[in-house]
Scaffold this active site. Structure first.
Site, PDB file in Angstrom:
ATOM      1  N   ILE A 157      39.136  62.545  25.569  1.00 25.38           N
ATOM      2  CA  ILE A 157      39.412  63.142  24.267  1.00 25.38           C
ATOM      3  C   ILE A 157      40.587  64.093  24.432  1.00 25.38           C
ATOM      4  CG2 ILE A 157      38.516  64.727  22.516  1.00 25.38           C
ATOM      5  CD1 ILE A 157      35.782  63.418  22.925  1.00 25.38           C
ATOM      6  N   LEU A 158      41.542  64.014  23.523  1.00 24.23           N
ATOM      7  CA  LEU A 158      42.765  64.825  23.628  1.00 24.23           C
ATOM      8  C   LEU A 158      42.665  66.027  22.685  1.00 24.23           C
ATOM      9  CD1 LEU A 158      45.206  61.802  23.669  1.00 24.23           C
ATOM     10  CD2 LEU A 158      44.624  63.285  25.618  1.00 24.23           C
TER      11      LEU A 158
ATOM     12  N   HIS B  99      40.329  51.163  19.121  1.00 29.36           N
ATOM     13  CA  HIS B  99      38.928  51.575  19.178  1.00 29.36           C
ATOM     14  C   HIS B  99      38.047  50.359  18.846  1.00 29.36           C
ATOM     15  CE1 HIS B  99      35.515  54.263  18.985  1.00 29.36           C
ATOM     16  NE2 HIS B  99      35.151  53.622  17.890  1.00 29.36           N
TER      17      HIS B  99
ATOM     18  N   THR C 174      45.307  61.178  15.479  1.00 29.98           N
ATOM     19  CA  THR C 174      45.426  62.502  14.880  1.00 29.98           C
ATOM     20  C   THR C 174      44.387  63.398  15.558  1.00 29.98           C
ATOM     21  OG1 THR C 174      43.853  61.954  13.149  1.00 29.98           O
ATOM     22  CG2 THR C 174      46.179  61.569  12.653  1.00 29.98           C
TER      23      THR C 174
ATOM     24  N   THR D  23      38.482  39.908  22.922  1.00 31.33           N
ATOM     25  CA  THR D  23      39.386  38.770  22.680  1.00 31.33           C
ATOM     26  C   THR D  23      40.252  39.033  21.457  1.00 31.33           C
ATOM     27  OG1 THR D  23      37.717  37.320  23.605  1.00 31.33           O
ATOM     28  CG2 THR D  23      39.430  36.268  22.304  1.00 31.33           C
TER      29      THR D  23
HETATM   30  C1  GAR Z   1      38.571  48.244  24.964  1.00 28.51           C
HETATM   31  O1  GAR Z   1      37.509  47.524  24.409  1.00 28.51           O
HETATM   32  C2  GAR Z   1      38.966  49.381  24.041  1.00 28.51           C
HETATM   33  O2  GAR Z   1      38.828  49.079  22.681  1.00 28.51           O
HETATM   34  C3  GAR Z   1      37.968  50.432  24.447  1.00 28.51           C
HETATM   35  O3  GAR Z   1      37.888  50.332  25.841  1.00 28.51           O
HETATM   36  C4  GAR Z   1      38.136  48.980  26.234  1.00 28.51           C
HETATM   37  C5  GAR Z   1      39.205  48.976  27.312  1.00 28.51           C
HETATM   38  O4  GAR Z   1      39.363  47.699  27.875  1.00 28.51           O
HETATM   39  N1  GAR Z   1      38.407  51.734  24.023  1.00 28.51           N
HETATM   40  C6  GAR Z   1      37.582  52.735  23.701  1.00 28.51           C
HETATM   41  O5  GAR Z   1      36.374  52.640  23.758  1.00 28.51           O
HETATM   42  C7  GAR Z   1      38.281  54.007  23.258  1.00 28.51           C
HETATM   43  N2  GAR Z   1      37.328  55.000  22.883  1.00 28.51           N
HETATM   44  P1  GAR Z   1      40.659  47.363  28.736  1.00 28.51           P
HETATM   45  O6  GAR Z   1      40.800  48.455  29.787  1.00 28.51           O
HETATM   46  O7  GAR Z   1      40.328  46.041  29.366  1.00 28.51           O
HETATM   47  O8  GAR Z   1      41.829  47.301  27.807  1.00 28.51           O
END
Ligand code: GAR
Length: 195
Positions: free
Chosen positions: A92-93, A109, A141, A172
């Site tokens: 979290i930033l 997300h 934001t 996917t």
């Molecule tokens: C992805 O599903 C992304 O949407 C999620 O983490 C995964 C990363 O996969 N992001 C979050 O949950 C952000 N809060 P990856 O490292 O294979 O791209």
């Protein structure tokens, strides 16, 4: 050419898809990939694609978020990014950090925002009995997972889904959604893309 920095925490499959997409007449190029975990698998993948990498381990900073972010910002600013793409970046930033890069930072997300900000999105969608799940790319934001929506992709939730099966189906779609949104964003098109 717009300069893109990608921040990851793990395997970086979205980062790879983003980096692969930035070729030819694409208006942007990947200049740097960074992680908050020096063992993030995506760092090696980025290096093997010829992209410069760095890590700033968040753990020694403990609760000192500003200290961690100051180190992160040093790396970012050296790269002079036009765009910062968070791709599975799980820190979290702070509002100060977000403000510093306002209008330049995107995140993906794994839910149909505004539903399910935060963690465990797939389990929550299944538990709620939702018929659909998906992923959202949004501008970052100061409010967690709540910035303007730049794109969304939907998938059905099937009767025998568990969180892992659903996550794989959503991922996917993320791999198609994020590059498509980044390309539009790099061309200054911020209207939402629904896939
Ligand atoms: C992805 O599903 C992304 O949407 C999620 O983490 C995964 C990363 O996969 N992001 C979050 O949950 C952000 N809060 P990856 O490292 O294979 O791209």
């Amino acid at each position: 050419m717009k300069r893109v920095v990608i921040l990851i925490s793990g395997g970086g499959s979205n980062m790879v898809r983003l980096a692969e997409s930035m070729v030819g007449d694409h208006p942007a190029r990947p200049v740097l990939v960074g992680a908050n975990d020096p063992t993030a698998g995506g760092l090696e993948k980025a290096a093997s694609m010829g992209i410069e990498t760095f890590s700033v381990d968040h753990r020694p900073f403990g609760k000192d978020r500003a200290g961690f972010e100051a180190q992160l910002a040093l790396h970012l600013d050296k790269a002079e990014p036009d765009i910062i793409a968070l791709a599975g970046f799980m820190r979290i930033l702070t509002p100060d950090f977000v403000r510093r890069y306002a209008g330049r930072m995107l995140n993906i997300h794994p839910s149909l925002l505004p539903k399910y900000p935060g963690l465990h999105t797939h389990a929550r969608a299944i538990a709620a009995g939702d018929a659909e799940a998906g992923a959202t790319v949004h501008e970052v934001t100061a409010d967690l997972d709540a910035g303007p929506i730049l794109g969304q992709a939907r998938v059905p939730i099937l009767p025998d889904d568990d969180a892992d099966r659903l996550a794989a189906r959503v991922l996917t779609q993320e791999h198609m959604l994020y590059p498509a949104v980044l390309r539009r964003f790099a061309a200054d098109n911020r209207s939402p893309l629904y896939m």
